[in-house]
Write a protein that holds these residues in place. Structure first.
Motif, mmCIF file in Angstrom:
data_model
loop_
_atom_site.group_PDB
_atom_site.id
_atom_site.type_symbol
_atom_site.label_atom_id
_atom_site.label_comp_id
_atom_site.label_asym_id
_atom_site.label_seq_id
_atom_site.Cartn_x
_atom_site.Cartn_y
_atom_site.Cartn_z
ATOM 1 N N GLN A 48 0.877 -1.247 -0.026
ATOM 2 C CA GLN A 48 0.035 -0.075 0.090
ATOM 3 C C GLN A 48 0.808 1.113 -0.067
ATOM 4 O O GLN A 48 0.682 2.261 -0.642
ATOM 5 C CB GLN A 48 -1.039 0.179 1.209
ATOM 6 N N ALA A 51 2.214 1.677 -3.638
ATOM 7 C CA ALA A 51 1.163 2.043 -4.523
ATOM 8 C C ALA A 51 0.954 3.665 -4.313
ATOM 9 O O ALA A 51 0.705 4.336 -5.412
ATOM 10 C CB ALA A 51 0.229 1.306 -4.369
ATOM 11 N N GLU A 56 -2.456 8.129 -9.675
ATOM 12 C CA GLU A 56 -3.794 7.306 -10.056
ATOM 13 C C GLU A 56 -3.547 6.583 -11.005
ATOM 14 O O GLU A 56 -4.276 5.425 -10.928
ATOM 15 C CB GLU A 56 -4.940 8.294 -9.914
ATOM 16 N N TRP A 68 0.436 -3.051 -16.153
ATOM 17 C CA TRP A 68 -0.316 -2.608 -14.912
ATOM 18 C C TRP A 68 -0.704 -1.220 -14.951
ATOM 19 O O TRP A 68 0.055 -0.366 -14.988
ATOM 20 C CB TRP A 68 0.574 -3.084 -13.512
ATOM 21 N N ARG A 71 -3.035 2.806 -9.792
ATOM 22 C CA ARG A 71 -2.705 2.665 -8.530
ATOM 23 C C ARG A 71 -3.400 1.192 -7.815
ATOM 24 O O ARG A 71 -2.552 0.615 -7.241
ATOM 25 C CB ARG A 71 -3.111 3.840 -7.513
ATOM 26 N N GLU A 72 -4.731 1.237 -7.989
ATOM 27 C CA GLU A 72 -5.252 -0.126 -7.369
ATOM 28 C C GLU A 72 -4.670 -1.279 -7.703
ATOM 29 O O GLU A 72 -4.452 -2.315 -7.178
ATOM 30 C CB GLU A 72 -6.777 -0.031 -7.603
ATOM 31 N N GLN A 73 -4.483 -1.447 -9.135
ATOM 32 C CA GLN A 73 -3.901 -2.976 -9.870
ATOM 33 C C GLN A 73 -2.573 -2.805 -9.361
ATOM 34 O O GLN A 73 -2.062 -4.038 -9.126
ATOM 35 C CB GLN A 73 -4.002 -2.778 -11.127
ATOM 36 N N ALA A 75 -1.213 -2.278 -6.599
ATOM 37 C CA ALA A 75 -1.360 -2.532 -4.990
ATOM 38 C C ALA A 75 -1.567 -3.787 -5.121
ATOM 39 O O ALA A 75 -1.003 -4.732 -4.164
ATOM 40 C CB ALA A 75 -2.503 -1.423 -4.288
ATOM 41 N N ALA A 76 -2.669 -4.069 -5.857
ATOM 42 C CA ALA A 76 -3.037 -5.698 -5.762
ATOM 43 C C ALA A 76 -1.987 -6.505 -6.152
ATOM 44 O O ALA A 76 -1.813 -7.636 -5.686
ATOM 45 C CB ALA A 76 -4.378 -5.615 -6.510
#
Length: 297
Positions: A48, A51, A56, A68, A71-73, A75-76
């Motif tokens: 986290q 990321a 964004e 990728w 940011r969400e992808q 982090a995942a």
């Protein structure tokens, strides 16, 4: 699917030694502080925190071309990667940051990701940093694998280096000449032999000696001009090399023997072949045969 993103993220790191920030350049100093924080977060496996250093819509491109986006992808995917790479560490080598404009900077260098019990992975990386309302963020990273030198098994084979050179054995019936050399990168020794009778080549062959990383032993493969071939496994004990061999004769019969090489000095070796069998029938032993070095490469 190859996942090297941790290496990718490496772009943000600095192998522990960052270039000193220009005291009159606060933007460059801020980016270098982010790089240091990125390395720290990576080495804590904090996906986290990593990321959050991206914009964004930040984009990562792996050496294989995998992307990728966002940011969400990121982090995942980092969370998944860290779960399978415990205690992974990031190092950066040759990190360089250059301001392209008041709001864009480029970071380049070599990233090294070290995972226990695995070989380190290195990539050349390029990271684009952009200045946002919340500070400098990574907007894009792309990387390519660093070209590695070919592996060498020389350390496993160097005790056989005494074989390198020209050797000869002459008796009343034939003249046997052997030549041995290293291949490029010293992964194998190649040995050629010729048997001369009355000045003409009567029989010849090639032997290749190498390290078998799977069996963790020295092995050899031999091919002769009559169509026979064989394999051997080499061991050393008390200054003597022993080779357990299995072979197939040109007519399809199977043979086996135990061959030994004893180095008397730098120019003389004693060869013996015992326990010789062909399709289970015991054959006469050979030797001792004295082989003399003619020259050394």
């Amino acid at each position: 699917m190859r996942i090297v993103f941790p290496v990718v993220l490496l772009f943000i790191a600095t192998c522990g030694q960052l270039v000193a920030a220009d005291p009159v350049d606060p933007d460059k100093a801020a980016i270098e502080q982010n790089i240091a924080a990125y390395v720290e977060a990576f080495n804590k496996a904090d996906a986290q925190a990593l990321a959050m250093q991206w914009s964004e819509q930040g984009e990562y491109i792996s050496p294989s071309g995998e992307k990728w986006q966002g940011r969400e992808q990121i982090a995942a995917n980092l969370t998944t990667w860290f779960s399978g790479a415990k205690d992974a560490k990031l190092e950066l080598v040759g990190t360089h940051v250059e301001l392209q404009s008041p709001s864009v900077a480029v970071e380049t260098g070599i990233a090294r990701v070290i995972v226990p019990e695995k070989s380190p992975e290195e990539t050349d990386y390029k990271a684009i940093h952009i200045k946002t309302a919340s500070g400098w963020k990574i907007d894009r990273i792309s990387e390519t694998l660093v070209e590695q030198d070919p592996p060498s098994h020389y350390d496993e084979l160097k005790e056989l280096e005494w074989m390198v050179g020209e050797w000869s054995d002459t008796d009343d019936n034939a003249d046997i000449r052997t030549s041995c050399r290293w291949t490029t990168n010293r992964n194998f020794l190649t040995q050629t032999f010729r048997v001369y009778v009355e000045g003409h080549v009567d029989f010849e062959g090639t032997q290749i000696i190498g390290w078998d990383p799977h069996a963790q032993s020295i092995r050899s493969w031999t091919f002769d001009s009559d169509g026979g071939f064989g394999v051997g496994r080499w061991t050393r004990k008390k200054g003597q090399w022993t080779v357990q061999t299995l072979s197939v004769l040109p007519d399809g019969r199977r043979g086996s023997s135990t061959n030994t090489y004893e180095l008397s000095n730098k120019t003389t070796a004693i060869y013996r072949s015992i326990g010789r069998q062909i399709d289970g029938e015991l054959m006469p032993s050979v030797g001792p045969v004295t082989v003399v070095r003619a020259s050394q490469e």
